[in-house]
Design a protein around this motif. Structure first.
Motif, short mmCIF file in Angstrom:
data_model
loop_
_atom_site.label_atom_id
_atom_site.label_comp_id
_atom_site.label_asym_id
_atom_site.label_seq_id
_atom_site.Cartn_x
_atom_site.Cartn_y
_atom_site.Cartn_z
N ASP A 7 0.82 -1.21 0.00
CA ASP A 7 0.00 0.00 0.00
C ASP A 7 0.86 1.26 0.00
O ASP A 7 1.83 1.37 0.75
CB ASP A 7 -0.91 0.02 1.22
N VAL A 8 0.48 2.20 -0.84
CA VAL A 8 1.11 3.52 -0.89
C VAL A 8 0.09 4.54 -0.41
O VAL A 8 -0.92 4.77 -1.07
CB VAL A 8 1.60 3.84 -2.32
N MET A 9 0.35 5.11 0.77
CA MET A 9 -0.56 6.08 1.37
C MET A 9 0.20 7.40 1.51
O MET A 9 1.06 7.55 2.36
CB MET A 9 -1.06 5.59 2.72
N THR A 10 -0.12 8.36 0.66
CA THR A 10 0.58 9.64 0.65
C THR A 10 -0.30 10.77 1.16
O THR A 10 -0.03 11.94 0.89
CB THR A 10 1.09 9.96 -0.77
N GLY A 11 -1.34 10.43 1.90
CA GLY A 11 -2.25 11.43 2.43
C GLY A 11 -1.96 11.78 3.88
O GLY A 11 -0.89 11.51 4.42
N ARG A 12 -2.92 12.42 4.51
CA ARG A 12 -2.90 12.75 5.93
C ARG A 12 -1.57 13.41 6.34
O ARG A 12 -1.26 14.50 5.88
CB ARG A 12 -3.20 11.49 6.75
N GLY A 13 -0.77 12.77 7.19
CA GLY A 13 0.45 13.39 7.66
C GLY A 13 1.44 13.69 6.56
O GLY A 13 2.12 14.72 6.57
N HIS A 57 1.77 22.03 -0.34
CA HIS A 57 0.42 22.59 -0.45
C HIS A 57 -0.61 21.65 0.19
O HIS A 57 -1.46 21.08 -0.50
CB HIS A 57 0.07 22.84 -1.92
N PRO A 58 -0.57 21.47 1.49
CA PRO A 58 -1.43 20.47 2.14
C PRO A 58 -2.91 20.84 2.12
O PRO A 58 -3.28 22.02 2.07
CB PRO A 58 -0.90 20.44 3.57
N CYS A 59 -3.73 19.80 2.16
CA CYS A 59 -5.16 19.99 2.37
C CYS A 59 -5.38 20.52 3.80
O CYS A 59 -4.47 20.42 4.64
CB CYS A 59 -5.90 18.66 2.22
N PRO A 60 -6.56 21.06 4.10
CA PRO A 60 -6.84 21.43 5.49
C PRO A 60 -6.57 20.24 6.41
O PRO A 60 -6.90 19.10 6.07
CB PRO A 60 -8.31 21.80 5.46
N PRO A 61 -5.96 20.45 7.59
CA PRO A 61 -5.52 19.34 8.42
C PRO A 61 -6.61 18.68 9.25
O PRO A 61 -6.34 17.65 9.90
CB PRO A 61 -4.49 20.00 9.33
N GLU A 62 -7.81 19.21 9.26
CA GLU A 62 -8.87 18.65 10.12
C GLU A 62 -9.20 17.22 9.73
O GLU A 62 -9.39 16.91 8.55
CB GLU A 62 -10.13 19.50 10.04
N LEU A 63 -9.27 16.35 10.73
CA LEU A 63 -9.61 14.94 10.54
C LEU A 63 -10.93 14.62 11.23
O LEU A 63 -11.39 15.36 12.10
CB LEU A 63 -8.51 14.04 11.11
N HIS A 64 -11.50 13.48 10.86
CA HIS A 64 -12.77 13.03 11.44
C HIS A 64 -12.58 11.67 12.08
O HIS A 64 -13.45 10.80 12.03
CB HIS A 64 -13.85 13.00 10.35
N GLU A 65 -11.40 11.49 12.72
CA GLU A 65 -11.05 10.23 13.38
C GLU A 65 -11.51 10.26 14.83
O GLU A 65 -11.66 11.34 15.42
CB GLU A 65 -9.55 10.00 13.29
N PRO A 66 -11.68 9.09 15.45
CA PRO A 66 -12.13 9.06 16.84
C PRO A 66 -11.14 9.70 17.82
O PRO A 66 -11.55 10.29 18.82
CB PRO A 66 -12.29 7.57 17.13
N TYR A 67 -9.83 9.61 17.54
CA TYR A 67 -8.83 10.04 18.51
C TYR A 67 -7.93 11.18 18.03
O TYR A 67 -7.44 11.95 18.84
CB TYR A 67 -7.96 8.85 18.93
N VAL A 68 -7.68 11.25 16.74
CA VAL A 68 -6.80 12.28 16.20
C VAL A 68 -7.62 13.22 15.33
O VAL A 68 -8.28 12.78 14.40
CB VAL A 68 -5.65 11.66 15.38
N ARG A 69 -7.54 14.51 15.62
CA ARG A 69 -8.36 15.49 14.91
C ARG A 69 -7.56 16.39 13.98
O ARG A 69 -8.15 17.20 13.27
CB ARG A 69 -9.11 16.37 15.93
N ASP A 70 -6.25 16.27 13.99
CA ASP A 70 -5.40 17.14 13.19
C ASP A 70 -4.32 16.28 12.52
O ASP A 70 -3.55 15.59 13.21
CB ASP A 70 -4.75 18.21 14.07
#
Length: 382
Positions: free
Chosen positions: A24-30, A37-50
């Motif tokens: 798997d290649v995951m180049t999102g989030r962190g 030029h990152p996307c807005p950092p807000e997350l919708h995870e149960p424990y991590v929001r940024d």
């Protein structure tokens, strides 16, 4: 009398075709946050929001990550290895939506996305094709999927496994290799990897190619699609997102389905992924089965809880095939380690650790690996 053992250099004529595969290649989030030029950092995870918290976790583990990093940063030493091996085709499972959409899927806890402005992180590694039938490509809704497909196509990267409707999601990526033929990539997903059933593409609904089950009948259905596009001499890869993230067990249903894809569908390589670490390797009827390639790029290095699996250690798989028959000629693997969101060459001790795992898990499949002087691994099979 025992069958002869094959040791990588079985026969590799100039006409042989080499495919680079990885997990798997995951180049999102962190990772996206570390790019310019990152996307807005807000997350919708149960424990991590940024999303920037994943950078902080990685830095706590391995040291400072200068920001912004270049778009080639994540590949690190892997770029030199790709140049040295010069594979004819480069295929990854892209487990990230490439979009600025804010329509996050409400019934999921984890959502990965990368800004389309960062697509050069894939083109810098000259990726030819992205398998997309996985459990993150629709994290940001149908608009996110549409933008992902459009961005990859604009970048000249072929896709398989997802589309605007069922026919498009099922269509393979067909890659021409001058003087060597064609490689057809079918991307398939299983609910066992966490793909929501509602993500299945429909006649008039966007989504992914989601397998109904892992039965011989389903393998024959895949075979019908292979035969519909197949030309003499084509090589066929089935890239499958299936199974759990952790653990080495290969369920009998997966093994039977992988073999059925070879027997019933004419597949030459089964490229399995979803596991966060490499699993056992099988060679069946001279065809390669990778049950789990392990993650390759991600922002997980600061997350604790599964250290015993060494998810920080990754593998680059270089699969050399005979174009006229599809038989496996060699599999060479280059170990890497993710540190500060970057692929780095491993120590000799870590290469030996991976060798031990692959030998332990390959024993049931009749495979084992040799550790070469340059700390790369070569598959042997009976």
């Amino acid at each position: 009398m025992p069958e002869p053992e094959h040791i990588g250099e079985l026969s590799s004529p100039a006409s042989a075709l080499t495919v680079f595969l990885c997990g798997d290649v995951m180049t999102g989030r962190g990772i996206d946050q570390a790019f310019p030029h990152p996307c807005p950092p807000e997350l919708h995870e149960p424990y991590v929001r940024d999303a920037r918290d994943y950078i902080a976790l990685a830095e706590d583990r391995n040291g400072s990550i200068p920001r912004p990093v270049g778009l080639d940063h994540v590949w690190g030493d892997a770029l030199a290895e790709l140049a040295r091996r010069a594979p004819d085709v480069r295929l990854i499972n892209l487990e990230t939506s490439i979009t600025t959409s804010e329509a996050w899927w409400p019934d999921k806890d984890i959502h990965y996305r990368m800004n389309p402005a960062h697509v050069a992180c894939l083109t810098t590694a000259r990726i030819d094709c992205c398998a997309l039938a996985n459990n993150h490509v629709l994290d940001w809704g149908y608009e996110g999927l549409r933008e992902t497909l459009a961005t990859l196509r604009s970048a000249g990267i072929a896709t398989a496994g997802a589309g605007a409707h069922l026919e498009e999601a099922r269509a393979p990526a067909v890659l021409d290799v001058p003087s060597k033929g064609r490689v057809a990539v079918f991307s398939l997903g299983s609910e066992s990897s966490g793909i929501p059933p509602t993500w299945a593409a429909g006649v008039d609904r966007p989504g992914v190619e989601l397998l109904a089950d892992l039965t011989p009948t389903t393998a024959r259905h895949v075979g019908a699609r292979v035969r519909a596009i197949n030309r003499a001499g084509d090589l066929v890869i089935a890239s499958i997102h299936w199974g759990s993230n952790w653990g080495y067990q290969v369920p009998s249903a997966q093994r039977e389905f992988a073999r059925a894809l070879i027997d019933e569908a004419g597949v030459d390589v089964v490229h399995g992924h979803s596991s966060h670490h490499p699993r056992g390797i099988e060679v069946y009827r001279e065809r390669l089965i990778l049950y789990g390639c392990g993650d390759f790029l991600n922002d997980y290095e600061g997350i604790r809880g599964y250290e015993g699996f060494r998810g920080d250690l990754t593998l680059m798989y270089f699969v050399t095939l005979e174009p006229t028959s599809g038989r496996l000629l060699s599999l060479r693997m280059t170990p890497m380690q993710v540190r500060r969101f970057r692929e780095c060459r491993v120590s000799a001790a870590d290469a030996r650790w991976l060798q031990g795992i692959l030998n332990r898990e390959g024993r049931r499949f009749g495979t084992h690996v040799l550790l070469e002087e340059d700390d790369t691994l070569t598959l042997q099979w009976s």
